[in-house]
Design a protein around this motif. Structure first.
Motif, PDB file in Angstrom:
ATOM      1  N   TYR A  31       0.811  -1.207   0.000  1.00 38.16           N
ATOM      2  CA  TYR A  31       0.000   0.000   0.000  1.00 38.16           C
ATOM      3  C   TYR A  31       0.854   1.270   0.000  1.00 38.16           C
ATOM      4  CZ  TYR A  31      -4.115  -2.833   1.200  1.00 38.16           C
ATOM      5  OH  TYR A  31      -5.135  -3.752   1.198  1.00 38.16           O
ATOM      6  N   TYR A  32       2.159   1.105  -0.062  1.00 36.56           N
ATOM      7  CA  TYR A  32       3.066   2.248   0.060  1.00 36.56           C
ATOM      8  C   TYR A  32       3.830   2.505  -1.229  1.00 36.56           C
ATOM      9  CZ  TYR A  32       2.479   2.743   5.086  1.00 36.56           C
ATOM     10  OH  TYR A  32       1.969   2.991   6.334  1.00 36.56           O
ATOM     11  N   TYR A  33       3.910   3.782  -1.617  1.00 36.71           N
ATOM     12  CA  TYR A  33       4.904   4.204  -2.575  1.00 36.71           C
ATOM     13  C   TYR A  33       6.276   3.993  -1.906  1.00 36.71           C
ATOM     14  CZ  TYR A  33       2.328   6.757  -6.259  1.00 36.71           C
ATOM     15  OH  TYR A  33       1.560   7.108  -7.330  1.00 36.71           O
ATOM     16  N   MET A  34       7.256   3.681  -2.724  1.00 34.79           N
ATOM     17  CA  MET A  34       8.607   3.515  -2.204  1.00 34.79           C
ATOM     18  C   MET A  34       9.578   4.327  -3.049  1.00 34.79           C
ATOM     19  SD  MET A  34       8.304   1.534   0.433  1.00 34.79           S
ATOM     20  CE  MET A  34      10.039   1.209   0.747  1.00 34.79           C
ATOM     21  N   GLY A  35      10.647   4.754  -2.416  1.00 31.84           N
ATOM     22  CA  GLY A  35      11.614   5.545  -3.165  1.00 31.84           C
ATOM     23  C   GLY A  35      13.026   5.391  -2.651  1.00 31.84           C
ATOM     24  N   TRP A  36      13.972   5.671  -3.559  1.00 31.71           N
ATOM     25  CA  TRP A  36      15.383   5.763  -3.202  1.00 31.71           C
ATOM     26  C   TRP A  36      15.815   7.215  -3.310  1.00 31.71           C
ATOM     27  CZ3 TRP A  36      18.121   2.023  -1.000  1.00 31.71           C
ATOM     28  CH2 TRP A  36      17.725   0.695  -1.183  1.00 31.71           C
ATOM     29  N   PHE A  37      16.540   7.638  -2.325  1.00 29.05           N
ATOM     30  CA  PHE A  37      17.078   8.988  -2.264  1.00 29.05           C
ATOM     31  C   PHE A  37      18.565   8.905  -1.942  1.00 29.05           C
ATOM     32  CE2 PHE A  37      12.967  11.080  -2.280  1.00 29.05           C
ATOM     33  CZ  PHE A  37      12.140  10.052  -1.872  1.00 29.05           C
ATOM     34  N   SER A  49      14.933   7.646  -7.522  1.00 28.02           N
ATOM     35  CA  SER A  49      13.868   7.004  -8.274  1.00 28.02           C
ATOM     36  C   SER A  49      12.775   6.576  -7.311  1.00 28.02           C
ATOM     37  CB  SER A  49      14.409   5.783  -9.037  1.00 28.02           C
ATOM     38  OG  SER A  49      13.452   5.295  -9.952  1.00 28.02           O
ATOM     39  N   CYS A  50      11.537   6.619  -7.778  1.00 30.80           N
ATOM     40  CA  CYS A  50      10.393   6.237  -6.960  1.00 30.80           C
ATOM     41  C   CYS A  50       9.459   5.338  -7.757  1.00 30.80           C
ATOM     42  CB  CYS A  50       9.653   7.464  -6.459  1.00 30.80           C
ATOM     43  SG  CYS A  50      10.548   8.374  -5.164  1.00 30.80           S
ATOM     44  N   VAL A  51       8.712   4.529  -7.024  1.00 27.73           N
ATOM     45  CA  VAL A  51       7.842   3.552  -7.661  1.00 27.73           C
ATOM     46  C   VAL A  51       6.531   3.485  -6.904  1.00 27.73           C
ATOM     47  CG1 VAL A  51       8.802   1.656  -6.274  1.00 27.73           C
ATOM     48  CG2 VAL A  51       7.811   1.163  -8.499  1.00 27.73           C
ATOM     49  N   ASN A  52       5.428   3.265  -7.634  1.00 29.42           N
ATOM     50  CA  ASN A  52       4.142   3.202  -6.973  1.00 29.42           C
ATOM     51  C   ASN A  52       3.867   1.791  -6.443  1.00 29.42           C
ATOM     52  OD1 ASN A  52       3.235   1.657  -9.125  1.00 29.42           O
ATOM     53  ND2 ASN A  52       1.836   3.213  -9.914  1.00 29.42           N
ATOM     54  N   ALA A  61      15.654  10.246 -11.698  1.00 29.59           N
ATOM     55  CA  ALA A  61      16.471  11.436 -11.929  1.00 29.59           C
ATOM     56  C   ALA A  61      17.194  11.330 -13.269  1.00 29.59           C
ATOM     57  CB  ALA A  61      17.486  11.588 -10.796  1.00 29.59           C
ATOM     58  N   ASP A  62      17.338  12.449 -13.938  1.00 34.68           N
ATOM     59  CA  ASP A  62      18.019  12.454 -15.241  1.00 34.68           C
ATOM     60  C   ASP A  62      19.421  11.866 -15.132  1.00 34.68           C
ATOM     61  OD1 ASP A  62      16.617  15.620 -16.387  1.00 34.68           O
ATOM     62  OD2 ASP A  62      15.851  13.574 -16.496  1.00 34.68           O
ATOM     63  N   SER A  63      20.057  12.101 -14.004  1.00 33.97           N
ATOM     64  CA  SER A  63      21.438  11.652 -13.831  1.00 33.97           C
ATOM     65  C   SER A  63      21.581  10.133 -13.748  1.00 33.97           C
ATOM     66  CB  SER A  63      22.042  12.285 -12.577  1.00 33.97           C
ATOM     67  OG  SER A  63      21.275  11.932 -11.434  1.00 33.97           O
ATOM     68  N   VAL A  64      20.472   9.422 -13.525  1.00 32.33           N
ATOM     69  CA  VAL A  64      20.558   7.970 -13.384  1.00 32.33           C
ATOM     70  C   VAL A  64      19.774   7.231 -14.461  1.00 32.33           C
ATOM     71  CG1 VAL A  64      20.856   8.230 -10.899  1.00 32.33           C
ATOM     72  CG2 VAL A  64      18.583   7.666 -11.816  1.00 32.33           C
ATOM     73  N   LYS A  65      19.040   7.941 -15.280  1.00 30.52           N
ATOM     74  CA  LYS A  65      18.257   7.283 -16.322  1.00 30.52           C
ATOM     75  C   LYS A  65      19.169   6.481 -17.251  1.00 30.52           C
ATOM     76  CE  LYS A  65      14.280  10.384 -16.506  1.00 30.52           C
ATOM     77  NZ  LYS A  65      13.576  11.433 -17.271  1.00 30.52           N
ATOM     78  N   GLY A  66      18.727   5.268 -17.520  1.00 29.29           N
ATOM     79  CA  GLY A  66      19.523   4.396 -18.373  1.00 29.29           C
ATOM     80  C   GLY A  66      20.592   3.626 -17.621  1.00 29.29           C
ATOM     81  N   ARG A  67      20.802   3.961 -16.353  1.00 28.70           N
ATOM     82  CA  ARG A  67      21.827   3.273 -15.557  1.00 28.70           C
ATOM     83  C   ARG A  67      21.238   2.593 -14.317  1.00 28.70           C
ATOM     84  NH1 ARG A  67      25.771   6.001 -13.107  1.00 28.70           N
ATOM     85  NH2 ARG A  67      24.522   7.886 -12.774  1.00 28.70           N
ATOM     86  N   PHE A  68      20.290   3.240 -13.666  1.00 29.04           N
ATOM     87  CA  PHE A  68      19.690   2.703 -12.439  1.00 29.04           C
ATOM     88  C   PHE A  68      18.268   2.236 -12.727  1.00 29.04           C
ATOM     89  CE2 PHE A  68      22.195   5.394  -9.091  1.00 29.04           C
ATOM     90  CZ  PHE A  68      23.388   5.010  -9.695  1.00 29.04           C
ATOM     91  N   THR A  69      17.861   1.149 -12.079  1.00 28.45           N
ATOM     92  CA  THR A  69      16.500   0.648 -12.217  1.00 28.45           C
ATOM     93  C   THR A  69      15.944   0.300 -10.851  1.00 28.45           C
ATOM     94  OG1 THR A  69      17.001  -0.282 -14.394  1.00 28.45           O
ATOM     95  CG2 THR A  69      15.007  -1.051 -13.288  1.00 28.45           C
ATOM     96  N   THR A  78      10.174  -5.903  -0.151  1.00 30.52           N
ATOM     97  CA  THR A  78      11.519  -5.442  -0.466  1.00 30.52           C
ATOM     98  C   THR A  78      11.550  -4.553  -1.707  1.00 30.52           C
ATOM     99  OG1 THR A  78      12.469  -7.431   0.539  1.00 30.52           O
ATOM    100  CG2 THR A  78      13.893  -6.170  -0.932  1.00 30.52           C
ATOM    101  N   LEU A  79      12.338  -3.512  -1.617  1.00 30.13           N
ATOM    102  CA  LEU A  79      12.585  -2.576  -2.703  1.00 30.13           C
ATOM    103  C   LEU A  79      14.031  -2.746  -3.148  1.00 30.13           C
ATOM    104  CD1 LEU A  79      11.443   0.032  -4.235  1.00 30.13           C
ATOM    105  CD2 LEU A  79      12.697   1.317  -2.490  1.00 30.13           C
ATOM    106  N   TYR A  80      14.258  -2.616  -4.440  1.00 26.01           N
ATOM    107  CA  TYR A  80      15.607  -2.772  -4.980  1.00 26.01           C
ATOM    108  C   TYR A  80      16.015  -1.553  -5.804  1.00 26.01           C
ATOM    109  CZ  TYR A  80      14.565  -7.677  -3.979  1.00 26.01           C
ATOM    110  OH  TYR A  80      14.203  -8.860  -3.367  1.00 26.01           O
ATOM    111  N   LEU A  81      17.321  -1.371  -5.922  1.00 23.80           N
ATOM    112  CA  LEU A  81      17.865  -0.393  -6.858  1.00 23.80           C
ATOM    113  C   LEU A  81      19.066  -1.036  -7.537  1.00 23.80           C
ATOM    114  CD1 LEU A  81      17.573   2.528  -7.937  1.00 23.80           C
ATOM    115  CD2 LEU A  81      19.372   3.180  -6.306  1.00 23.80           C
ATOM    116  N   GLN A  82      18.878  -1.402  -8.797  1.00 28.31           N
ATOM    117  CA  GLN A  82      19.977  -1.953  -9.581  1.00 28.31           C
ATOM    118  C   GLN A  82      20.746  -0.796 -10.197  1.00 28.31           C
ATOM    119  OE1 GLN A  82      21.046  -5.219 -10.033  1.00 28.31           O
ATOM    120  NE2 GLN A  82      22.774  -4.240 -11.082  1.00 28.31           N
TER     121      GLN A  82
END
Length: 128
Positions: A31-37, A49-52, A61-69, A78-82
């Motif tokens: 039920y929670y949005y999750m995000g990495w900061f 990046s944030c996810v619903n 963020a523009d600085s991570v597009k194409g590199r972080f998922t 669990t939330l992940y950041l590749q």
């Protein structure tokens, strides 16, 4: 009691990859949005990046597009950041945060507002 715990940080060479994980407990994760900061020394915190609830990415963020998922596994709370193609400028403390559905208007913008629960952070250092 809500707990948000990040893991997976470390020291990596430029061009390398790493995956951060964040496990939340004490809340209905789906039920929670999750995000990495992240926050680098001497700089303000920024949204990475944030996810619903369903896993759709609402911001990167523009600085991570194409590199972080960003991704989430609701069954594992669990939330992940590749993170791929890491750069020295990615060096920062990375924080995971959770936003309840009542704050989704702000959470989708991924600027930190509306996020009620924060982890202690995991340090990423990228060497050149």
């Amino acid at each position: 009691q809500v707990q948000v715990v990040e893991s997976g940080g470390g020291l990596v060479q430029a061009g390398g990859s790493l995956r951060l994980s964040c496990r939340a407990s004490g809340l209905t994760f789906g039920y929670y949005y999750m995000g990495w900061f992240r926050q680098a020394p001497g700089k303000e915190r920024e949204g990475v990046s944030c996810v619903n609830w369903s896993g759709a990415i609402t911001y990167a963020a523009d600085s991570v597009k194409g590199r972080f998922t960003i991704s989430r596994d609701n069954a594992k709370n669990t939330l992940y950041l590749q993170m791929n193609s890491l750069k020295p400028e990615d060096t920062a403390m990375y924080y995971c945060a959770a936003s309840p559905s009542s704050s989704s208007y702000y959470a989708a913008r991924c600027d930190g507002r509306g996020f009620s629960y924060w982890g202690q952070g995991t340090q990423l250092t990228v060497s050149s």
